[in-house]
Design a protein around this motif. Sequence first.
Motif, mmCIF file in Angstrom:
data_model
loop_
_atom_site.group_PDB
_atom_site.id
_atom_site.type_symbol
_atom_site.label_atom_id
_atom_site.label_comp_id
_atom_site.label_asym_id
_atom_site.label_seq_id
_atom_site.Cartn_x
_atom_site.Cartn_y
_atom_site.Cartn_z
ATOM 1 N N PHE A 1 -6.665 -1.274 -0.591
ATOM 2 C CA PHE A 1 -5.928 -0.004 -0.606
ATOM 3 C C PHE A 1 -6.827 1.131 -0.117
ATOM 4 N N ALA A 2 -8.072 1.166 -0.620
ATOM 5 C CA ALA A 2 -8.991 2.230 -0.234
ATOM 6 C C ALA A 2 -9.294 2.185 1.259
ATOM 7 N N GLY A 3 -9.431 0.989 1.823
ATOM 8 C CA GLY A 3 -9.677 0.867 3.253
ATOM 9 C C GLY A 3 -8.521 1.392 4.082
ATOM 10 N N VAL A 4 -7.290 1.050 3.693
ATOM 11 C CA VAL A 4 -6.119 1.542 4.419
ATOM 12 C C VAL A 4 -6.002 3.059 4.270
ATOM 13 N N HIS A 5 -6.252 3.549 3.067
ATOM 14 C CA HIS A 5 -6.108 4.992 2.853
ATOM 15 C C HIS A 5 -7.179 5.770 3.614
ATOM 16 N N TYR A 6 -8.338 5.179 3.806
ATOM 17 C CA TYR A 6 -9.366 5.795 4.652
ATOM 18 C C TYR A 6 -8.821 6.011 6.065
ATOM 19 N N LEU A 7 -8.160 4.993 6.619
ATOM 20 C CA LEU A 7 -7.557 5.123 7.946
ATOM 21 C C LEU A 7 -6.429 6.152 7.944
ATOM 22 N N VAL A 8 -5.669 6.206 6.855
ATOM 23 C CA VAL A 8 -4.599 7.199 6.735
ATOM 24 C C VAL A 8 -5.183 8.603 6.747
ATOM 25 N N ASN A 9 -6.275 8.829 6.011
ATOM 26 C CA ASN A 9 -6.902 10.149 5.996
ATOM 27 C C ASN A 9 -7.386 10.543 7.387
ATOM 28 N N LEU A 10 -7.996 9.600 8.090
ATOM 29 C CA LEU A 10 -8.447 9.886 9.457
ATOM 30 C C LEU A 10 -7.267 10.254 10.351
ATOM 31 N N THR A 11 -6.172 9.518 10.208
ATOM 32 C CA THR A 11 -4.988 9.768 11.033
ATOM 33 C C THR A 11 -4.406 11.150 10.760
ATOM 34 N N ILE A 12 -4.367 11.546 9.501
ATOM 35 C CA ILE A 12 -3.840 12.866 9.141
ATOM 36 C C ILE A 12 -4.675 13.967 9.787
ATOM 37 N N SER B 1 -14.290 11.619 -0.617
ATOM 38 C CA SER B 1 -12.894 11.436 -0.214
ATOM 39 C C SER B 1 -12.116 10.700 -1.294
ATOM 40 N N ILE B 2 -12.719 9.674 -1.870
ATOM 41 C CA ILE B 2 -12.059 8.922 -2.943
ATOM 42 C C ILE B 2 -11.901 9.791 -4.185
ATOM 43 N N ALA B 3 -12.930 10.589 -4.495
ATOM 44 C CA ALA B 3 -12.871 11.455 -5.676
ATOM 45 C C ALA B 3 -11.773 12.501 -5.542
ATOM 46 N N GLY B 4 -11.443 12.891 -4.314
ATOM 47 C CA GLY B 4 -10.399 13.894 -4.107
ATOM 48 C C GLY B 4 -9.026 13.426 -4.537
ATOM 49 N N ASP B 5 -8.850 12.108 -4.674
ATOM 50 C CA ASP B 5 -7.569 11.565 -5.143
ATOM 51 C C ASP B 5 -7.837 10.425 -6.122
ATOM 52 N N ARG B 6 -8.786 10.648 -7.026
ATOM 53 C CA ARG B 6 -9.233 9.566 -7.911
ATOM 54 C C ARG B 6 -8.123 9.072 -8.832
ATOM 55 N N GLY B 7 -7.188 9.946 -9.188
ATOM 56 C CA GLY B 7 -6.079 9.508 -10.027
ATOM 57 C C GLY B 7 -5.262 8.428 -9.355
ATOM 58 N N MET B 8 -5.072 8.536 -8.040
ATOM 59 C CA MET B 8 -4.312 7.532 -7.297
ATOM 60 C C MET B 8 -5.024 6.187 -7.318
ATOM 61 N N TYR B 9 -6.339 6.198 -7.109
ATOM 62 C CA TYR B 9 -7.081 4.931 -7.100
ATOM 63 C C TYR B 9 -7.088 4.303 -8.494
ATOM 64 N N GLY B 10 -7.152 5.122 -9.538
ATOM 65 C CA GLY B 10 -7.063 4.590 -10.889
ATOM 66 C C GLY B 10 -5.709 3.957 -11.157
ATOM 67 N N TYR C 1 0.840 -1.209 0.000
ATOM 68 C CA TYR C 1 0.000 0.000 0.000
ATOM 69 C C TYR C 1 0.868 1.249 0.000
ATOM 70 N N ARG C 2 1.819 1.294 0.932
ATOM 71 C CA ARG C 2 2.639 2.497 1.093
ATOM 72 C C ARG C 2 3.496 2.756 -0.144
ATOM 73 N N GLY C 3 4.022 1.681 -0.746
ATOM 74 C CA GLY C 3 4.829 1.854 -1.935
ATOM 75 C C GLY C 3 4.048 2.479 -3.075
ATOM 76 N N LEU C 4 2.843 2.000 -3.307
ATOM 77 C CA LEU C 4 2.005 2.546 -4.381
ATOM 78 C C LEU C 4 1.546 3.959 -4.077
ATOM 79 N N GLN C 5 1.112 4.173 -2.827
ATOM 80 C CA GLN C 5 0.622 5.509 -2.445
ATOM 81 C C GLN C 5 1.738 6.543 -2.522
ATOM 82 N N TYR C 6 2.902 6.234 -1.956
ATOM 83 C CA TYR C 6 4.004 7.195 -1.936
ATOM 84 C C TYR C 6 4.531 7.440 -3.355
ATOM 85 N N HIS C 7 4.593 6.398 -4.156
ATOM 86 C CA HIS C 7 5.058 6.558 -5.539
ATOM 87 C C HIS C 7 4.122 7.463 -6.319
ATOM 88 N N TYR C 8 2.816 7.237 -6.193
ATOM 89 C CA TYR C 8 1.883 8.051 -6.968
ATOM 90 C C TYR C 8 1.901 9.501 -6.499
#
Length: 333
Positions: free
Chosen positions: A295-306, A272-281, A130-137
């Motif tokens: 990935f979307a589930g983990v990123h949901y938790l990441v958004n809450l944490t931020i 929330s997903i639409a705000g970074d739709r390019g990443m999910y694509g 998850y982190r590799g894909l998210q950080y790369h994008y």
Amino acid sequence: MGQLVSIVVPNHNGARTLPQCLSALSAQTHPDLEVIVSDDGSTDDSVAVARAHGAHVVATGVNGGCGVARNAGRARARGDVIFYVDSDVALAPDAVATAVRILEAEPDTGAVCGIQDPEPLVEPTLIAQYRGLQYHYWSLSSQGTVSFLFPSLCAIPAKVHDEIGGFNPRLKQTEEVDFGHRLSRHYRLRLTPEVRGKHAHDRRLKVLLRKLFHRARLRIPLYARSRHFATGFETRERAWASLAAAASIPAFAAAFAGPWGLLAPGLLIAASIAGDRGMYGFVRQQRGPAFTVFFAGVHYLVNLTIVVGAVAGVTQWTTSRAFRRLYEQPATP
């Protein structure tokens, strides 16, 4: 003879990945290198590993953080260019040569930072993937001029480094944001996929969320002073995506009113997903729909944490004068 490049490797208990890091440095196409491992109070075999690979070793004596370790390595470095690479990163063979070429061609560029590959260097747990894909994008979508440093793989001309000063030794987790903020006032700070490497990302969710919480919290005093986000990861759309995710939590209370009560939290999560739709694509293209759901589930938790980290930072900023002055101390030269 080309420019001498001093590669500074800040390290704390990195014996697991340090062999891959140093082996990748031995394979660099740039001919003139010195490798300095700045050991930040390791208690494992890091120093022995570094010496076995022929690196110079500088010891900070205590675990002071990456900023302290980088400063210690910089003090020892003799090169015309300082190239920082973390001990859990393995550079592509042409990374140093490419960074030097860019700096030579662009005199107004004060730092060249690279982008990590989406595949983790070692032990690709689901969280590391998850982190590799998210950080790369996020890095790829931020390429160009940015305002904070990506110090896991970056090159800085020594004369620019001396002008800007060192990393603030009082800071942990955000020393690169402070350094980039100071540097970008005078020079261009460039993020490019031409300089590449693989990173051993965090393998456990708890470790990743703790890190992101503190990074969000500790950014607040700097952003409050500058009155704007850094240029790079922190886009307006991603900020709204995080807020929409956080707003979905109290909205779930409406579910007690009946099935229609799920509409509000559902719409907020969709926003929330639409705000970074390019990443999910991008993730769906790379890994398929099943992993994208994870990935979307983990990123949901990441958004809450931020958001929770930012709220904690604002609260601390309003109550602590020392916290408000966190970035006022000049960095150690």
